[in-house]
Structures are given as structure tokens and as C-alpha cells.
Design an enzyme around this catalytic site. Structure first.
Site, mmCIF file in Angstrom:
data_model
loop_
_atom_site.group_PDB
_atom_site.id
_atom_site.type_symbol
_atom_site.label_atom_id
_atom_site.label_comp_id
_atom_site.label_asym_id
_atom_site.label_seq_id
_atom_site.Cartn_x
_atom_site.Cartn_y
_atom_site.Cartn_z
ATOM 1 N N GLU A 40 0.826 -1.203 0.000
ATOM 2 C CA GLU A 40 0.000 0.000 0.000
ATOM 3 C C GLU A 40 0.868 1.264 0.000
ATOM 4 O O GLU A 40 0.555 2.243 -0.665
ATOM 5 C CB GLU A 40 -0.942 0.022 1.217
ATOM 6 C CG GLU A 40 -2.118 -0.938 1.074
ATOM 7 C CD GLU A 40 -3.041 -0.567 -0.085
ATOM 8 O OE1 GLU A 40 -3.228 0.634 -0.337
ATOM 9 O OE2 GLU A 40 -3.558 -1.488 -0.739
ATOM 10 N N CYS A 195 -11.847 1.227 -15.559
ATOM 11 C CA CYS A 195 -12.214 2.647 -15.531
ATOM 12 C C CYS A 195 -10.928 3.469 -15.492
ATOM 13 O O CYS A 195 -10.640 4.191 -14.538
ATOM 14 C CB CYS A 195 -13.087 2.934 -14.309
ATOM 15 S SG CYS A 195 -13.875 4.543 -14.374
ATOM 16 N N CYS A 202 -15.976 1.146 -20.772
ATOM 17 C CA CYS A 202 -17.368 1.083 -20.283
ATOM 18 C C CYS A 202 -18.097 -0.155 -20.805
ATOM 19 O O CYS A 202 -18.969 -0.692 -20.129
ATOM 20 C CB CYS A 202 -18.114 2.347 -20.679
ATOM 21 S SG CYS A 202 -17.330 3.834 -20.037
ATOM 22 N N CYS A 205 -17.559 -2.889 -18.400
ATOM 23 C CA CYS A 205 -17.621 -2.505 -16.990
ATOM 24 C C CYS A 205 -18.871 -3.073 -16.318
ATOM 25 O O CYS A 205 -19.985 -2.885 -16.817
ATOM 26 C CB CYS A 205 -17.613 -0.979 -16.896
ATOM 27 S SG CYS A 205 -17.778 -0.406 -15.201
ATOM 28 N N CYS A 211 -24.095 3.867 -14.385
ATOM 29 C CA CYS A 211 -23.029 4.877 -14.304
ATOM 30 C C CYS A 211 -23.457 6.168 -15.016
ATOM 31 O O CYS A 211 -23.740 6.166 -16.214
ATOM 32 C CB CYS A 211 -21.745 4.333 -14.935
ATOM 33 S SG CYS A 211 -20.443 5.574 -15.020
HETATM 34 S S1 SF4 Z 1 -19.141 2.668 -16.947
HETATM 35 FE FE1 SF4 Z 1 -18.582 4.279 -15.528
HETATM 36 S S2 SF4 Z 1 -17.412 3.275 -13.938
HETATM 37 FE FE2 SF4 Z 1 -17.527 1.864 -15.653
HETATM 38 S S3 SF4 Z 1 -15.662 2.275 -16.886
HETATM 39 FE FE3 SF4 Z 1 -17.287 3.549 -17.721
HETATM 40 S S4 SF4 Z 1 -17.058 5.476 -16.635
HETATM 41 FE FE4 SF4 Z 1 -15.949 3.960 -15.451
#
Ligand code: SF4
Length: 355
Positions: A40, A195, A202, A205, A211
């Protein structure tokens, strides 16, 4: 938003993590508080791929907290050479000693106890507790800030108090009571691998259906960058004083300020004369001097333009011997002292050349 009513966020994220998350990072196997803490600290300001080889070398040298506590600061800084932000290494060393003295060499498991240790802020304390002890604490590092500001389309620089408080609230609301280890790794992995800063994926994702930035079609507008004036430029001249044995003179820097306690090259200001300085301070007579290619090193708050000058020198009989703060240096693997990354490169390039 009620905690754990999270079919839009933590649940799909945890499902995604099982298949797509990172499960084989070196600090995950084996996983213990010492290794998690070390990773970390190294990951603050530094990418995973850069950290991995440093982590592996460091853990080989200092396999546990006691070994780190017993080491000299120079040995610790040596292992950190090139990773930058050296206060992290100094704090790591200090913290290891404090844990040995105050916690019987057992890493504390209480949030406030961890937060009281040098170099550990709220997000790092939470990450250690979540990763090493599966305690449900919310984290808010750079990756998490990026995911949350996009998911909620939150404008404003996340370093601003008001925005940061809002993000902490959201981060806490989303942190589940169970699976803290996986959830913490999952949200960090999503930020680091999907992201991403400039090319958010996206399409793949797991939280895209809810989102806001994705719906708006502008994820890269978040997070709002800090308004910053251009960095000031400082200039310095550094002397590579090389003796007839091929060694180069190094000086230990003061504990405070940039590159604190690291070993660096003597510096010269505009008004100083190389011959005079070399005689007076380093007991050397300059035989030849060559200006090397200048280069820039950028710190978080300024650029440093460095003009290196390579001098072949002869030393006086009553020359400066290796002392507490000056040393004649040769790239020797047995010599474990901390060097700033750019100085190490300069030394290697110079010492590689035949005398
Ligand atoms: S959908 Fe939203 S959280 Fe997912 S990669 Fe795209 S911008 Fe990022």
C-alpha cells in the site's frame, strides 16, 4: 443510499472481480499485514507494474517487520532507490520500529492505532484493515475517486474538502459488511484496469448500467483535474568528481528537504568556481572538466534542470576520506546506500565509461 442495497454497485463489482480481478499480485500470496502495508505504501503515487519488482526485492531483503526495523535507514533507502517520494521509505522504516517497540512487533488491527503511524492516512489504514484482516473499512485512493466521480458524475476537484467528504460518504455507503478484502481489491482493480484515466472500458464494466458519466457519454470529464499553475523551474550544477581510482564523490543530503538523507552529488551555484570549491570542500585538484548533457527531473512541485559536469580529479594527501557525510563511491552491489533515481542513472552512465 442505504448501505448494502447495492445491486447497482458492490454486487456486480464482486461478481466481476471473481473472474476479472487481480488475484496473483505478489503481496496477495501470501497475504499478511506486513506485505499488505508495504504494498500500500509503495502503491501511493506509483503504478502496480512499477511497484512489483521493487516489492519483490524489498521483501527478499526485509522479509518481515523485525528485519525492516533492524535495518539501517541507508539500507532501506537503497532498496527504494528509483521509486521516488522517499519520505515513504523513511516513514516505513520508522513505522516498523514503532510497531516493534509499541505493539510487540504485531501489526495493530485497530483503525486509530494504524492511523497514528507515520506515513499512513485514512485510505491506507482502511486498505490495510480490509486487505489483511477483512475488516469493512472504506477506501478512497485515486482509483476509487475516479470510479465514484464518474459513477455519480460529480464535478469539482476531488482534493477539495467538500468533494472529498462527499466521496468518503459514498465510499462508506458502498462498502459491504462482508467480503471486505475482495471488495477493496475489486474497486481498486476496476479503477486500474477498466475505468482507466484516458480510456475507460465502459463496454466491459460491470457497473455501467447505472453509471452517470457513461450515460452522459463523457466519462473522461471526471474527475475534475486540479487547476494548477505551471511548475516553477530551478537550476543546479552537479559535479561528478572522479578520482584516479574511478570513484565518484558523493555527499549525504540533509534529512529535511528533497531527497532527504539520500546520497547525491556536490552542487555548485552560479557564483562558485569549480576549482576553488573542489579544493576547499573536497580536497581535490581538478585536472579536466567536461560539461555533460543537461537534463530535467520533475518533482511534484517544481522542475529541476540539472547541468552535470564531469571532472577528473587528483586528491591531496590529506584528502577527504570516507566520512559520515562524504564518500568516494563506486557502483558496487555491496554498497547499500540510498541514491536518488536520476543520480543513480548518471553515476552508472559515468562509471560505465572507461577511465
Ligand atoms: S461505466 Fe462508468 S465506472 Fe464503468 S468504466 Fe465507464 S465510466 Fe468507469
Amino acid at each position: 443510499m442505504p448501505k448494502n442495497n447495492d445491486s447497482a454497485f458492490s454486487k456486480p463489482l464482486l461478481t466481476w472481480f471473481k473472474q476479472h480481478g487481480r488475484h496473483d499480485l505478489p503481496w496477495q500470496q501470501p497475504r499478511n499485514a506486513y506485505r499488505v502495508w508495504l504494498s500500500e505504501i509503495m502503491l501511493q503515487q506509483t503504478q502496480v507494474q512499477t511497484v512489483i519488482p521493487y516489492f519483490e526485492r524489498f521483501i527478499k531483503e526485509f522479509p518481515n517487520l523485525q528485519a525492516l526495523a533492524k535495518a539501517s535507514q541507508d539500507e532501506v533507502l537503497h532498496q527504494w532507490t528509483g521509486l521516488g517520494y522517499y519520505a515513504r521509505a523513511r516513514n516505513l522504516h520508522k513505522t516498523a520500529q514503532l510497531i516493534v517497540e509499541q505493539h510487540n512487533a504485531e501489526f495493530p488491527q485497530d483503525y486509530d492505532d494504524i492511523l497514528a503511524l507515520p506515513g499512513i492516512g485514512p485510505s491506507t489504514a482502511a486498505a490495510i484493515l480490509a486487505q489483511a484482516f477483512d475488516q469493512p473499512h472504506a477506501i478512497l485512493d485515486g482509483n476509487v475517486k475516479r470510479v465514484l466521480t464518474r459513477f455519480y458524475a460529480i464535478s469539482g476537484w476531488p482534493g477539495k474538502k467538500k468533494i472529498e467528504t462527499q466521496l468518503w460518504d459514498i465510499a462508506r455507503q458502498h462498502t459491504p459488511d462482508h467480503s471486505a478484502t475482495d471488495y477493496t481489491q475489486a474497486i481498486m482493480d476496476l479503477g486500474a484496469t477498466v475505468c482507466t484515466r484516458s480510456k475507460p472500458g465502459c463496454k466491459t464494466c460491470p457497473i455501467s448500467p447505472h453509471c452517470s458519466a457513461h450515460k452522459q457519454g463523457n466519462p473522461c470529464d471526471y474527475p475534475t483535474p486540479k487547476k494548477r499553475a505551471s511548475l516553477p523551474v530551478r537550476k543546479t550544477t552537479m559535479l561528478l568528481l572522479q578520482n584516479t581510482k574511478g570513484e565518484i564523490l558523493l555527499q549525504q543530503r540533509p534529512a529535511q528537504g528533497i531527497w532527504g538523507n539520500l546520497w547525491s552529488l556536490p552542487e555548485l551555484d552560479k557564483t562558485e568556481n569549480i576549482n576553488q570549491i573542489s579544493q576547499q570542500h573536497y580536497a581535490c585538484k581538478v585536472e579536466t572538466s567536461t560539461r555533460l548533457t543537461p537534463f530535467r527531473h520533475t518533482f511534484s512541485h517544481f522542475h529541476l534542470d540539472i547541468q552535470p559536469i564531469h571532472c577528473r580529479v587528483s586528491t591531496h594527501t590529506q584528502c577527504v576520506m570516507d566520512s559520515g557525510s562524504q564518500v568516494w563511491y563506486k557502483c558496487d552491489p555491496a554498497d547499500k546506500r540510498g541514491l536518488p533515481g536520476p543520480i543513480k542513472k548518471l553515476l552508472e552512465a559515468t562509471l560505465e565509461k572507461k577511465p
